[in-house]
Design a protein around this motif. Structure first.
Motif, PDB file in Angstrom:
ATOM      1  N   LEU A  77       0.841  -0.810   0.260  1.00  0.00           N
ATOM      2  CA  LEU A  77      -0.057  -0.280  -0.452  1.00  0.00           C
ATOM      3  C   LEU A  77       0.783   1.326  -0.216  1.00  0.00           C
ATOM      4  CD1 LEU A  77      -2.415  -1.132   2.872  1.00  0.00           C
ATOM      5  CD2 LEU A  77      -2.999  -0.992   0.699  1.00  0.00           C
ATOM      6  N   ALA A  78       0.323   2.184  -0.891  1.00  0.00           N
ATOM      7  CA  ALA A  78       1.625   3.698  -1.003  1.00  0.00           C
ATOM      8  C   ALA A  78       0.773   4.379   0.883  1.00  0.00           C
ATOM      9  CB  ALA A  78       0.770   4.483  -1.731  1.00  0.00           C
ATOM     10  N   ALA A  79       2.098   5.684   0.987  1.00  0.00           N
ATOM     11  CA  ALA A  79       1.494   6.095   2.714  1.00  0.00           C
ATOM     12  C   ALA A  79       0.170   6.352   2.378  1.00  0.00           C
ATOM     13  CB  ALA A  79       3.168   6.910   2.251  1.00  0.00           C
ATOM     14  N   ALA A  80      -0.202   6.832   3.176  1.00  0.00           N
ATOM     15  CA  ALA A  80      -1.497   7.549   4.007  1.00  0.00           C
ATOM     16  C   ALA A  80      -3.184   7.524   2.893  1.00  0.00           C
ATOM     17  CB  ALA A  80      -1.190   8.881   4.121  1.00  0.00           C
ATOM     18  N   THR A  81      -2.610   5.932   2.628  1.00  0.00           N
ATOM     19  CA  THR A  81      -4.192   6.388   1.921  1.00  0.00           C
ATOM     20  C   THR A  81      -5.171   5.196   2.566  1.00  0.00           C
ATOM     21  OG1 THR A  81      -2.481   3.576   1.939  1.00  0.00           O
ATOM     22  CG2 THR A  81      -2.495   4.970  -0.118  1.00  0.00           C
ATOM     23  N   VAL A  82      -5.323   4.634   3.714  1.00  0.00           N
ATOM     24  CA  VAL A  82      -6.412   4.040   4.916  1.00  0.00           C
ATOM     25  C   VAL A  82      -6.432   4.807   5.789  1.00  0.00           C
ATOM     26  CG1 VAL A  82      -5.778   1.627   4.233  1.00  0.00           C
ATOM     27  CG2 VAL A  82      -4.790   2.515   6.201  1.00  0.00           C
ATOM     28  N   THR A 140      -1.334   4.759   7.302  1.00  0.00           N
ATOM     29  CA  THR A 140      -2.429   5.508   8.271  1.00  0.00           C
ATOM     30  C   THR A 140      -2.389   6.933   7.753  1.00  0.00           C
ATOM     31  OG1 THR A 140      -2.173   3.469   9.065  1.00  0.00           O
ATOM     32  CG2 THR A 140      -3.313   5.159   9.936  1.00  0.00           C
ATOM     33  N   ARG A 141      -3.386   6.823   7.595  1.00  0.00           N
ATOM     34  CA  ARG A 141      -3.616   8.780   7.063  1.00  0.00           C
ATOM     35  C   ARG A 141      -3.635   9.797   8.983  1.00  0.00           C
ATOM     36  NH1 ARG A 141      -7.908   7.833   3.339  1.00  0.00           N
ATOM     37  NH2 ARG A 141      -7.153   7.727   1.291  1.00  0.00           N
ATOM     38  N   PRO A 142      -2.839  10.908   8.781  1.00  0.00           N
ATOM     39  CA  PRO A 142      -3.133  11.466  10.121  1.00  0.00           C
ATOM     40  C   PRO A 142      -4.053  11.514  10.562  1.00  0.00           C
ATOM     41  CG  PRO A 142      -2.549  12.595   8.408  1.00  0.00           C
ATOM     42  CD  PRO A 142      -2.568  11.658   7.895  1.00  0.00           C
ATOM     43  N   ALA A 143      -4.323  11.443  11.766  1.00  0.00           N
ATOM     44  CA  ALA A 143      -5.855  11.228  12.558  1.00  0.00           C
ATOM     45  C   ALA A 143      -6.391  10.107  12.480  1.00  0.00           C
ATOM     46  CB  ALA A 143      -6.879  12.631  12.553  1.00  0.00           C
TER      47      ALA A 143
END
Length: 334
Positions: free
Chosen positions: A239-244, A270-273
């Motif tokens: 998975l790419a960075a910050a995609t879920v 995982t995205r921020p928050a």
């Protein structure tokens, strides 16, 4: 001896350090003698001079074997392990079976260099190797697939009663409607229906697992939940960075050879928050008792170590429950 035994014994022979070495095979069952005999044969087949030490610990047999032309001396049993040679044992192999239910057994297993799971005596699986003997990449994927692949077909029959607990854990997690959630280490897909209900029809659900046999069983629940399945290693997610928006991980962290690195990889995608849900349908104490090991305060899922590890990986631990009937931890991505 079946093919799986041959693979494991060849691996064990290959991790014994070169030159003179002393090896002890420990455990509380009768398998120790048979495994030590087979390991001796495997070492000899690999071209290593090897001496099988007699069963008795009297008469200095080990020191004699170590200095009498056998570059590797192999002993077995708790009595031999308690009487190490000068300089200590180079390799301690622990045979873990379903009969190990006492604290003394657990501590002996935790201090071993190599742990071989023998809950199914016909299907041995290497579950731990000290890094001084072998890099984790040399054994982790193969042995994890051997362990879970053999259990995939009967997994749901054995643990099907856990489904309500999975649903309850997903509900407590407060996942975002319309978001993207990854079930990392999804196994047979038991959480996929609940994850779909949480994110709704506008959301996306992805299940990843290292074991093809597990994903084969997960196909039907994934189809029913409208979830995608991907074969992948949790240590290097495809998975790419910050995609879920959220990661659900049931029983994953304790199976990773480096839990800190695993938590960093989960944070990467995982995205921020975003949210991380760590779950198991048994509490830590119940799980340790079932596995025949001692519950320690420094384990990865103990509250202090987990708070530290999640913090270092870019998470903030906001909820921690270690109840008799379940384990549940919730963290947010900083």
């Amino acid at each position: 001896m079946n093919e799986r035994w041959t693979e494991v014994l060849q691996f064990l022979a290959g991790v014994v350090p070169p030159g003179p070495a002393t090896v002890v095979v420990d455990g509380t069952d009768a398998q120790t003698t048979a495994v030590a005999d087979r390991l001796t044969d495997a070492l000899r087949a690999a071209g290593r001079p090897c001496h099988r030490v007699p069963g008795s610990t009297s008469g200095g047999a080990l020191d004699a074997a170590s200095s009498s032309g056998g570059a590797v001396a192999v002993a077995d049993g708790p009595e031999w392990r308690a009487r190490p040679p000068r300089g200590g044992w180079r390799v301690v192999v622990w045979l873990r079976t379903s009969r190990h239910r006492h604290a003394a057994d657990g501590s002996r297993g935790e201090s071993a260099d190599v742990v071989v799971d023998l809950q199914d005596p016909e299907w041995p699986v290497v579950r731990h190797v000290d890094t001084r003997l072998a890099d984790v990449h040399r054994w982790y994927v193969t042995e994890s697939r051997a362990f879970f692949g053999a259990k995939a077909a009967t997994w749901d029959a054995k643990f099907g009663a856990d489904l309500p607990a999975y649903a309850a854990a997903v509900e407590r997690a407060g996942l975002p409607e319309g978001g993207t959630v990854a079930d990392v280490g999804c196994g047979t897909g038991r959480a996929l229906p609940a994850l779909r209900a949480a994110v709704g029809p506008a959301g996306a659900v992805l299940g990843t697992d290292l074991t093809p046999q597990m994903l084969a069983v997960a196909r039907e629940p994934a189809r029913a939940a409208g979830a995608a399945l991907v074969l992948g290693d949790a240590r290097r997610l495809p998975l790419a960075a910050a995609t879920v928006d959220a990661v659900f991980a049931a029983g994953l962290v304790t199976h990773l050879p480096d839990p800190d690195a695993g938590l960093r990889e989960l944070a990467r995608v995982t995205r921020p928050a975003g949210r991380l849900v760590l779950f198991h349908p048994s509490g830590r104490a119940a799980l340790a008792a079932r596995q025949g090991r001692v519950l320690r305060p420094d384990e990865p899922l103990a509250e202090g170590p987990l708070a530290g590890a999640t913090g270092r990986a870019g998470w903030e631990l906001i909820r921690y429950e270690d109840a008799p009937g379940h384990f549940f931890a919730l963290a947010t991505r900083r």
